[in-house]
Design a protein around this motif. Sequence first.
Motif, PDB file in Angstrom:
ATOM      1  N   HIS A  43     -14.366 -16.072  22.030  1.00  0.00           N
ATOM      2  CA  HIS A  43     -14.025 -14.690  21.665  1.00  0.00           C
ATOM      3  C   HIS A  43     -14.818 -13.742  22.561  1.00  0.00           C
ATOM      4  O   HIS A  43     -16.008 -13.491  22.335  1.00  0.00           O
ATOM      5  N   HIS A  50     -14.373 -10.136  25.489  1.00  0.00           N
ATOM      6  CA  HIS A  50     -13.535  -9.024  25.965  1.00  0.00           C
ATOM      7  C   HIS A  50     -13.847  -8.809  27.439  1.00  0.00           C
ATOM      8  O   HIS A  50     -14.893  -8.284  27.792  1.00  0.00           O
ATOM      9  N   LYS A  69      -3.347 -12.535  19.155  1.00  0.00           N
ATOM     10  CA  LYS A  69      -4.529 -11.962  18.493  1.00  0.00           C
ATOM     11  C   LYS A  69      -4.092 -10.765  17.667  1.00  0.00           C
ATOM     12  O   LYS A  69      -3.234  -9.981  18.086  1.00  0.00           O
ATOM     13  N   HIS A 129     -14.964 -13.377  12.748  1.00  0.00           N
ATOM     14  CA  HIS A 129     -15.860 -12.433  12.052  1.00  0.00           C
ATOM     15  C   HIS A 129     -16.085 -12.791  10.578  1.00  0.00           C
ATOM     16  O   HIS A 129     -16.122 -11.898   9.723  1.00  0.00           O
ATOM     17  N   ASP A 162     -18.100 -12.379  21.103  1.00  0.00           N
ATOM     18  CA  ASP A 162     -17.370 -11.101  21.016  1.00  0.00           C
ATOM     19  C   ASP A 162     -18.046 -10.056  21.899  1.00  0.00           C
ATOM     20  O   ASP A 162     -18.176  -8.887  21.529  1.00  0.00           O
TER      21      ASP A 162
HETATM   22 ZN   LIG Z   1     -13.429  -9.000  19.533  1.00  0.00          ZN
END
Ligand SMILES: [Zn+2]
Length: 417
Positions: free
Chosen positions: A94, A96, A191, A249, A308
């Motif tokens: 995960h 970005h 997603k 999460h 993340d």
């Molecule tokens: Zn994320």
Amino acid sequence: MRNPTRRDFLIGTTALAGAAAVSGPAFSNAPQQFDLVIRGGEVIDPSQKLRGIRDVGIRYGQIAAVESSIDPSLAKRSIDAKGKLVTPGLVDLHTHIYAYGSSFGVPPDELTQYSATTTYVSAGDAGANNFSSFRRQIVSQSRARVFAFVNISVIGLTGFPVGETINIKYADADATARTIAENQDIVLGAKVRESIAIVGENGIEPLKRAIEAVELSGTKGRVMCHIGDAPGDLQVLVNQLRPGDILTHPYSSLGNNSVQNGKVLPALLEAKKRGVIIDVGHGAGSFNFDIAEAAIQQGLTFDTISSDISTASGNTPSRPYFPWVLSKFLALGFSLEDVIAAATIKPATIIGKVPKLGTLQVGAPGDVSILELIEGPVQLLDTANNPRTGKAYLKAVLTVREGVANGPPYQLPFTVN
Ligand SMILES: [Zn+2]
């Protein structure tokens, strides 16, 4: 031992000079069996329950030998990893990483010196409208290995700060299905971010469309569903997830999450039981030590640890760079083997596109992470800035992708993937 400073943490490649001594090509007429040998490190490969001092030999981009000692004369190039940990290249499920094309992507190759990661999964940075740009600008041009989930919103994460599915017309199952089908070599599924601020009045409709998209695509793709301040009844939402889908999460302390009044909601435990994958997804606001502890004690254990990381989360005091995130699980009492497994073989198996990825087995891709385990009390923060004291932390030293180091010793001729 003193706590690390921000400078220590960000020192990145300069750490290399003192940390992993390298040597260049030895010009000789002798047959060279290995393009690169990583020497003398403590190898941890949970996929083969291996922990011990080993030399790792790489030839033609693949792991060719893991032995207690490899004759130095057989190595064109060597990296001295004495005193360091040597693991399969870290896999972060995960992240970005759509820099330039979404709101909070970090360029993966800039991240690597801090993340020690060789495989990044983009968690919905791009949607159907900009996926081909992501593919050309990031996937093709990165030295890192990149996979992706396609955002159910055709605009991906470009809408920030406006939620990408606040206008339900952006959640286009048909366009997403087409994008998934057209990019099966790198796409794992769809997603969706199910927070009230992102979906507005649309509840779980974006999730339903994400499931529809992967089913329409005919690819057996997965849905990665983000939770945290969910719209409506979280249990109704979680009940939609199919075996093999990914819930990310789980340890967030944002409202309406897995743990409410100290108890894990039954639907979360049922989801885990039916094969929904539990992914940490630390991020800027999604990892709380107390919630993680309560959830884990009650059975909501994680399958994969992920950072993340983004330009937003990377600037928070909780610093979710991958080795730092892994260190938080050491502080929660998990073993080094457990933590490395959740960042190598487990996510690599979920990706399921490259044989032996996430391992150091002979024939595996020559992807290796070299880390330093720095002993001594260390203070770690969660995303609510609550501190925990750990006994040690992991620090990135160097990565190797398909036998090519991210820095010296340089490949000659220089070729990457
Ligand atoms: Zn994320």
